[in-house]
Design a protein around this motif. Structure first.
Motif, mmCIF file in Angstrom:
data_model
loop_
_atom_site.group_PDB
_atom_site.id
_atom_site.type_symbol
_atom_site.label_atom_id
_atom_site.label_comp_id
_atom_site.label_asym_id
_atom_site.label_seq_id
_atom_site.Cartn_x
_atom_site.Cartn_y
_atom_site.Cartn_z
ATOM 1 N N GLU A 146 43.982 35.658 -25.864
ATOM 2 C CA GLU A 146 44.366 34.989 -24.617
ATOM 3 C C GLU A 146 43.376 35.310 -23.497
ATOM 4 O O GLU A 146 42.955 34.420 -22.742
ATOM 5 N N LEU A 147 42.997 36.581 -23.395
ATOM 6 C CA LEU A 147 42.000 36.951 -22.387
ATOM 7 C C LEU A 147 40.681 36.225 -22.629
ATOM 8 O O LEU A 147 40.038 35.728 -21.701
ATOM 9 N N ARG A 148 40.283 36.163 -23.894
ATOM 10 C CA ARG A 148 39.024 35.493 -24.224
ATOM 11 C C ARG A 148 39.084 34.009 -23.883
ATOM 12 O O ARG A 148 38.086 33.415 -23.471
ATOM 13 N N ALA A 149 40.260 33.401 -24.025
ATOM 14 C CA ALA A 149 40.408 31.992 -23.658
ATOM 15 C C ALA A 149 40.142 31.802 -22.160
ATOM 16 O O ALA A 149 39.449 30.855 -21.747
ATOM 17 N N GLY A 150 40.678 32.703 -21.345
ATOM 18 C CA GLY A 150 40.413 32.627 -19.910
ATOM 19 C C GLY A 150 38.949 32.834 -19.589
ATOM 20 O O GLY A 150 38.371 32.139 -18.746
ATOM 21 N N VAL A 151 38.340 33.796 -20.279
ATOM 22 C CA VAL A 151 36.910 34.064 -20.085
ATOM 23 C C VAL A 151 36.074 32.850 -20.478
ATOM 24 O O VAL A 151 35.137 32.456 -19.773
ATOM 25 N N ASP A 152 36.416 32.226 -21.603
ATOM 26 C CA ASP A 152 35.664 31.058 -22.058
ATOM 27 C C ASP A 152 35.775 29.903 -21.062
ATOM 28 O O ASP A 152 34.786 29.217 -20.776
ATOM 29 N N ALA A 153 36.993 29.670 -20.552
ATOM 30 C CA ALA A 153 37.178 28.579 -19.591
ATOM 31 C C ALA A 153 36.375 28.830 -18.321
ATOM 32 O O ALA A 153 35.735 27.920 -17.786
ATOM 33 N N ALA A 154 36.384 30.081 -17.836
ATOM 34 C CA ALA A 154 35.615 30.416 -16.636
ATOM 35 C C ALA A 154 34.117 30.320 -16.905
ATOM 36 O O ALA A 154 33.352 29.792 -16.086
ATOM 37 N N SER A 155 33.702 30.826 -18.063
ATOM 38 C CA SER A 155 32.281 30.789 -18.420
ATOM 39 C C SER A 155 31.759 29.364 -18.508
ATOM 40 O O SER A 155 30.619 29.072 -18.120
ATOM 41 N N ASP A 156 32.587 28.444 -18.999
ATOM 42 C CA ASP A 156 32.177 27.042 -19.084
ATOM 43 C C ASP A 156 31.900 26.455 -17.706
ATOM 44 O O ASP A 156 31.158 25.480 -17.574
ATOM 45 N N TRP A 157 32.490 27.054 -16.684
ATOM 46 C CA TRP A 157 32.252 26.625 -15.307
ATOM 47 C C TRP A 157 31.274 27.554 -14.590
ATOM 48 O O TRP A 157 31.129 27.502 -13.368
ATOM 49 N N GLY A 158 30.630 28.428 -15.349
ATOM 50 C CA GLY A 158 29.583 29.270 -14.775
ATOM 51 C C GLY A 158 30.055 30.445 -13.961
ATOM 52 O O GLY A 158 29.289 30.999 -13.159
ATOM 53 N N THR A 159 31.312 30.868 -14.167
ATOM 54 C CA THR A 159 31.808 31.992 -13.394
ATOM 55 C C THR A 159 32.482 33.007 -14.321
ATOM 56 O O THR A 159 32.288 32.977 -15.540
ATOM 57 N N TYR A 160 33.269 33.910 -13.780
ATOM 58 C CA TYR A 160 33.739 35.072 -14.531
ATOM 59 C C TYR A 160 35.223 35.325 -14.293
ATOM 60 O O TYR A 160 35.850 34.729 -13.412
ATOM 61 N N VAL A 161 35.776 36.257 -15.072
ATOM 62 C CA VAL A 161 37.173 36.681 -14.950
ATOM 63 C C VAL A 161 37.220 38.139 -14.510
ATOM 64 O O VAL A 161 36.467 38.980 -15.020
ATOM 65 N N CYS A 162 38.093 38.431 -13.560
ATOM 66 C CA CYS A 162 38.429 39.814 -13.214
ATOM 67 C C CYS A 162 39.890 40.035 -13.584
ATOM 68 O O CYS A 162 40.681 39.088 -13.622
ATOM 69 N N VAL A 163 40.259 41.279 -13.881
ATOM 70 C CA VAL A 163 41.631 41.546 -14.330
ATOM 71 C C VAL A 163 42.247 42.727 -13.596
ATOM 72 O O VAL A 163 41.589 43.720 -13.305
ATOM 73 N N HIS A 164 43.531 42.577 -13.306
ATOM 74 C CA HIS A 164 44.367 43.689 -12.843
ATOM 75 C C HIS A 164 44.741 44.519 -14.062
ATOM 76 O O HIS A 164 45.343 44.014 -15.016
ATOM 77 N N VAL A 165 44.387 45.809 -14.043
ATOM 78 C CA VAL A 165 44.704 46.686 -15.171
ATOM 79 C C VAL A 165 44.452 48.125 -14.746
ATOM 80 O O VAL A 165 43.564 48.391 -13.918
ATOM 81 N N TYR A 166 45.217 49.048 -15.312
ATOM 82 C CA TYR A 166 45.063 50.468 -14.983
ATOM 83 C C TYR A 166 44.652 51.329 -16.173
ATOM 84 O O TYR A 166 43.951 52.323 -16.006
#
Length: 470
Positions: A266-286
């Protein structure tokens, strides 16, 4: 006498009267709108700095450029068309330029908060999640003006419906910082962005979206296909980067701090969608588990991460991951919780904060400054004071760099989704003219950031002066 209501002369008179009333209504309505915004403190207030069209030269200054950990006194700053065009040698700027004497004070880039929630910062959680969204936006616009006057000329908005506010600021309707928007918080069911009550469960496929989903606070997504849909919706709205929730939080009603959220696919799906638009994903995590899963999925920036262990931080360094850290400490600016579990989690994160800053520096992870003031009316005013706290972990100029030049490097990762294109966070030719002139000695102390009303003598964004008491 015959009725003349339909006569051409009468209809023409009606049209003249209607047009005059419409004009008066328009003028009155415009005045009312201006009055409304002025009452909220939103009317842009710009100081005249010279003749329009002429270059502006800041002189008699000491310069922190946002990159070098030193202050120089051998240059002036030349500004043309909202951009820094040159750093001419001291006293050698063009004769036709309007000069602004900085009185020997330090000039520096406008500050950048890399973890801000523009529309959610100054409202309570109840108002944010159940109140009239128009009211939320009005309060957000007022807070945007206050944010700018604290010296923060740019923010990376990592969750919330900030697109309309960004547009209003960019068009000069209200005053505020530049906004790099993420849009809605993308969260799994039961994740850190799922604000539903237990009596809303279970949700059937055809049930309507929850109110926070409908107004753009959050976007619940389960499974690869749904993640792709929700991330693409934020990109369509104008997101410069994507924010996903990959772990639990301190203030969560239902998701525990140690929980790991979203599968790697699921995370990779978000990364792929953002990457296709030339940008990136940041995540809330501890937690280490959540951070490592996010890195394997291609996430480029970790938000928080105070519970990371040395192995995980070394992995971040090896992969070139950015770390958006906040000074979460159990001090006067900390949230107050009645729940003992939340207080215990808050203490864990506070203890982890000290180690996180130390290991980030030791292992060479690129870190930037953020505050994450969220649904906490009144606490936004601590923004500059929280930046000053970083001097507990690093030198004052290193702390400033985390909120200027280093932060600008992170924002540039948005690539073609960068809404402003020219660099921010630095004083260099070609960068946007976002500048502060301060009463303070940033080589040794940043406490002046806690008193912006008196310490920030010049606040400039895009070459426009929003405060000047030089």
């Amino acid at each position: 006498m015959a009725c003349r209501c339909g006569a051409p002369q009468t209809l023409a008179a009606y049209r003249r009267i209607e047009a005059d009333l419409s004009r008066r209504e328009l003028i009155g309505g415009a005045a009312a709108v201006v009055g409304l915004f002025a009452g909220f403190g939103l009317a842009p207030s710009r100081a005249q700095t010279g003749e329009p069209g002429r270059p502006l030269l800041l002189t008699n200054l000491r310069l922190f450029d946002g990159q070098e950990l030193s202050i120089r006194d051998d240059v002036d700053i030349l500004i043309e068309n909202g951009v820094i065009s040159a750093l001419p040698p001291k006293g050698q700027g063009p004769a036709e330029a309007t000069r602004l004497d900085c009185g020997g004070r330090v000039a520096m880039p406008g500050l950048i908060d890399c973890h801000w929630h523009s529309t959610l910062v100054s409202v309570s959680q109840v108002t944010a999640l159940t109140g009239d969204i128009a009211y939320v936006h009005l309060l957000a616009a007022r807070e945007a003006g206050a944010t700018l006057l604290r010296g923060f000329t740019t923010v990376r908005d990592v969750g919330g419906p900030a697109f309309a506010l960004k547009r209003a600021i960019d068009e000069g309707v209200v005053a505020g910082p530049r906004i790099f928007p993420s849009g809605a918080l993308v969260s799994q069911t039961s994740g850190h962005g799922d604000f539903r009550m237990l009596n809303d469960l279970p949700r059937a496929d055809r049930d309507p979206l929850s109110y926070p989903d409908r107004v753009g606070v959050t976007a619940i997504a389960d499974g690869v296909d749904e993640v792709l849909r929700r991330v693409r919706e934020q990109l369509m709205r104008g997101a410069s980067q994507i924010k996903m929730m990959a772990g639990g939080g301190v203030s969560s009603a239902y998701d525990p701090l140690d929980s790991t959220q979203f599968t790697e696919a699921e995370l990779r799906a978000g990364v792929d969608a953002a990457s296709d638009w030339g940008t990136y994903v940041c995540v809330h995590v501890y937690t280490p588990k959540g951070i490592q899963r996010a890195i394997r999925a291609g996430v480029r920036c970790i938000e928080h991460g105070q519970l990371a262990d040395e192995e995980t931080i070394a992995m971040m360094a090896d992969e070139g991951i950015w770390w958006s850290l906040q000074p979460f400490l159990t001090d006067e600016d900390a949230n107050v919780y009645a729940d003992p579990r939340m207080r215990a989690d808050q203490q864990r994160v506070s203890e982890g904060t000290v180690g996180a800053y130390a290991m980030a520096r030791e292992l060479g992870v690129r870190s930037v400054f953020g505050t994450d003031v969220l649904m906490s009316p009144g606490n936004a005013a601590s923004q500059g004071r929280q930046l000053a706290k970083l001097t507990r972990f690093m030198s004052p100029l290193e702390a400033l760099r985390a909120a200027t030049g280093r932060a600008g490097e992170l924002l540039a990762m948005s690539g073609e989704r960068n809404p402003y294109r020219a660099p921010v966070g630095v004083v260099a030719p070609g960068a946007l003219a976002d500048l502060l002139v301060v009463d303070g000695e940033p080589e040794t102390d940043l406490s002046f950031l806690g008193t912006p009303d008196t310490s920030l003598r010049l606040i400039m964004k895009g070459g426009e002066v929003f405060r000047s008491s030089l």
